[in-house]
Design a protein around this motif. Structure first.
Motif, short mmCIF file in Angstrom:
data_model
loop_
_atom_site.label_atom_id
_atom_site.label_comp_id
_atom_site.label_asym_id
_atom_site.label_seq_id
_atom_site.Cartn_x
_atom_site.Cartn_y
_atom_site.Cartn_z
N GLU A 124 0.82 -1.21 0.00
CA GLU A 124 0.00 0.00 0.00
C GLU A 124 0.86 1.26 0.00
O GLU A 124 0.54 2.25 -0.66
CB GLU A 124 -0.90 -0.03 1.25
N GLU A 125 1.96 1.20 0.74
CA GLU A 125 2.80 2.38 0.93
C GLU A 125 3.44 2.87 -0.37
O GLU A 125 3.68 4.06 -0.54
CB GLU A 125 3.90 2.08 1.95
N THR A 126 3.75 1.96 -1.30
CA THR A 126 4.41 2.35 -2.54
C THR A 126 3.46 2.40 -3.74
O THR A 126 3.65 3.22 -4.63
CB THR A 126 5.56 1.38 -2.88
N LEU A 181 11.19 4.49 -8.50
CA LEU A 181 12.29 4.66 -7.55
C LEU A 181 12.99 6.01 -7.71
O LEU A 181 13.35 6.64 -6.72
CB LEU A 181 13.31 3.52 -7.71
N SER A 182 13.16 6.45 -8.96
CA SER A 182 13.93 7.68 -9.17
C SER A 182 13.10 8.95 -9.05
O SER A 182 13.59 9.97 -8.56
CB SER A 182 14.62 7.64 -10.54
N GLY A 225 -0.29 1.81 -3.49
CA GLY A 225 -1.68 1.66 -3.07
C GLY A 225 -2.67 2.21 -4.08
O GLY A 225 -3.68 1.56 -4.42
N ASP A 226 -2.41 3.42 -4.59
CA ASP A 226 -3.32 4.05 -5.55
C ASP A 226 -3.42 3.23 -6.84
O ASP A 226 -4.50 3.09 -7.42
CB ASP A 226 -2.85 5.46 -5.89
N LEU A 227 -2.30 2.69 -7.27
CA LEU A 227 -2.28 1.89 -8.50
C LEU A 227 -3.07 0.60 -8.33
O LEU A 227 -3.75 0.15 -9.26
CB LEU A 227 -0.84 1.59 -8.90
N CYS A 228 -2.99 0.00 -7.15
CA CYS A 228 -3.73 -1.24 -6.89
C CYS A 228 -5.23 -0.97 -6.85
O CYS A 228 -6.02 -1.79 -7.34
CB CYS A 228 -3.24 -1.89 -5.60
N LYS A 229 -5.62 0.14 -6.26
CA LYS A 229 -7.05 0.51 -6.25
C LYS A 229 -7.54 0.75 -7.69
O LYS A 229 -8.66 0.39 -8.05
CB LYS A 229 -7.26 1.77 -5.41
N THR A 236 0.41 -8.81 -1.15
CA THR A 236 1.22 -9.72 -0.32
C THR A 236 2.39 -8.99 0.35
O THR A 236 3.08 -9.58 1.17
CB THR A 236 1.80 -10.87 -1.16
N GLY A 237 2.62 -7.72 -0.03
CA GLY A 237 3.85 -7.07 0.39
C GLY A 237 5.00 -7.60 -0.46
O GLY A 237 4.80 -8.42 -1.37
N PRO A 238 6.22 -7.14 -0.21
CA PRO A 238 7.38 -7.55 -1.03
C PRO A 238 7.74 -9.02 -0.96
O PRO A 238 8.37 -9.55 -1.86
CB PRO A 238 8.52 -6.70 -0.47
N VAL A 239 7.36 -9.71 0.12
CA VAL A 239 7.65 -11.13 0.32
C VAL A 239 9.13 -11.44 0.09
O VAL A 239 9.49 -12.20 -0.80
CB VAL A 239 6.78 -12.04 -0.57
#
Length: 459
Positions: free
Chosen positions: A221-223, A385-386, A225-229, A242-245
């Motif tokens: 969600e932190e990185t 990332l950049s 979240g908007d894209l997943c919604k 799942t998070g980064p796993v």
């Protein structure tokens, strides 16, 4: 056992036959087995040999051998993407589709509760026949799926995707920072190429996402979240995170030769470079890269496959290069323990292609991050990332889409020079994100919530 779920499930997994996909599937399998669930993991024999040391729960995770049929044009015995050049992955995908009957036999005998897949677009229809819930588990970034592979573009079915379509993000795309350049758009066009018999990569992936019962994403969600919604709204189905796993503990130790070599340098002084298990550079690109490292004046360890047309990295070295960098630079053409290299205290910078696995490993390391993306999803990961997280520096490109030795050296020095403002900025931001990812309960919390979501889907 950990986790809040009381139901224990039998889960099957069949990822795309590339190490960058099979490995994160196994990391997830370990987390699910840790919580008492049983996993049947379909993969070919060669991959089993490569991955068996990462199976932490062999009593609960069973490797089920899948025979990859021969397809004309593939080298005999090919089982994984790392054995072939990129242009042959179309045929490997065709071969993978021919394993459908083998999967069906297993489903008929074992009746699992869930199947996790990514590339096998036919899996949801097969699973429905046996009352199995299908989860399309994407181990690439949500950004890379959302920008190209969504219904928002509303393209006519009989019109293929064009470069113009990709020149702007689709309607409603939640990030305004992603602006793709000419050569980047061209690199994204690989999604329009055949990827299997009578199917393109675009159609295969969108079908895999449209037909499943739920989408799962190896992100947080932190990185993203908007894209997943956004993805959930576009595909009108739940998106479970799942998070980064990433494994919290690595039981392996670094090979003695690398431990000894790295031990000869000051803490944080060595630059490490790796571009994953698939991508192979052209010889001139390979040589320009090496000369860029030489130009930095810093110690370096480069782990890359031999370039196109060469059997070994040694035969592709620039003239006089080996003598000039003797004692401070090594170019290695074999497999290397990337996570352990990144944990070595002598390594201070990681130059990589920003594949999704390397992206997470970068964030979890203490190294400065320099990015050289090659393919579509890597470019979008790099932007995140950049430009969004501002934890990395991207190497500047020439008009031809590659970079010069000067631009590579400049990017590395910009993060490695102690007085560099850019270096201090990305290091500060990187430290902040690493603290979030390492927070006690962060990783396990995502898996626990993911298992609860599976329980809801199973009702």
């Amino acid at each position: 056992m950990v986790g809040s779920s009381t139901s224990k499930y039998h889960i099957t997994m069949f990822p795309w036959l590339a190490m960058g996909h099979m490995t994160p599937f196994l990391h997830l399998a370990n987390e699910l087995a840790k919580r008492g669930h049983t996993i049947t993991y379909f993969l070919p024999k060669k991959a089993q040999l490569q991955l068996q040391h990462l199976n932490l729960y062999p009593n609960l995770i069973t490797f089920h051998t899948v025979t990859i049929p021969h397809v004309d044009g593939l080298p005999p015995g090919t089982e994984t993407a790392s054995e072939i050049p990129l242009f042959l992955t179309n045929l490997l995908s065709e071969a993978m589709d021919l394993t459908c009957d083998q999967i069906e036999v297993s489903f008929r005998a074992n009746k699992p509760n869930f199947v996790f897949y990514d590339n096998a677009h036919w899996m949801p229809q097969l699973a429905k026949q046996f009352g199995i819930k299908s989860i399309c588990y994407t181990v690439v970034s949500a950004a890379s799926l959302a920008i190209a592979l969504v219904p928002a573009r509303n393209l006519p079915k009989d019109r293929p995707l064009t470069e113009e379509d990709l020149s702007q993000p689709p309607p409603g795309y939640p990030s305004s920072k992603v602006v793709l350049r000419g050569h980047e758009i061209r690199s994204l066009m690989f999604i329009t190429l055949p990827f299997g018999k009578n199917i393109t990569f675009y159609d295969r992936t969108t079908m895999a996402l449209k037909e499943c019962d739920a989408i799962a994403s190896r992100t947080c969600e932190e990185t993203e979240g908007d894209l997943c919604k956004y993805m959930a709204a576009q595909y009108r189905k739940p998106v479970f995170l799942t998070g980064p796993v990433l494994p919290e503990e690595v039981k392996e130790t670094l090979e003695d030769r690398w431990a000894k070599w790295l031990g000869g340098f000051n803490p944080g002084s060595v630059v490490f470079c790796a571009f994953g298990s698939q991508y192979i550079l052209q010889k001139d690109q390979f040589q320009e890269l090496l000369l860029g490292f030489e130009l930095t004046g810093l110690p370096f360890l480069i782990a890359l496959k031999p370039p196109v047309g060469c059997e070994t990295v040694e035969e592709a070295l620039p003239e006089g290069f080996e003598e000039r960098v003797k004692g401070r630079g090594v170019v290695f053409g074999g497999w290397i323990q990337q996570p352990l290299i990144l944990k070595n205290p002598s390594v201070g910078c990681f130059v990589n292609h920003c594949g999704f696995g390397s992206m997470w490993e970068s964030l979890m390391s203490d190294c400065q991050i320099v990015l050289v993306p090659h393919l579509g999803d890597q470019i979008l990961n790099t932007r995140q990332l950049s430009e969004e997280l501002e934890v990395a520096v991207e190497v500047g490109r020439e008009e031809n889409g590659w970079f010069s030795k000067e631009s590579l050296s400049k990017a590395i020095k910009s993060v490695m020079d102690k007085d560099s403002e850019v270096g201090m900025k990305v290091k500060k931001n990187h430290t902040k994100w690493k603290e979030i990812l390492e927070k006690p309960g962060f990783m396990s919390g995502y898996i626990d919530k993911f298992v609860d979501s599976l329980q809801e889907l199973a009702k």
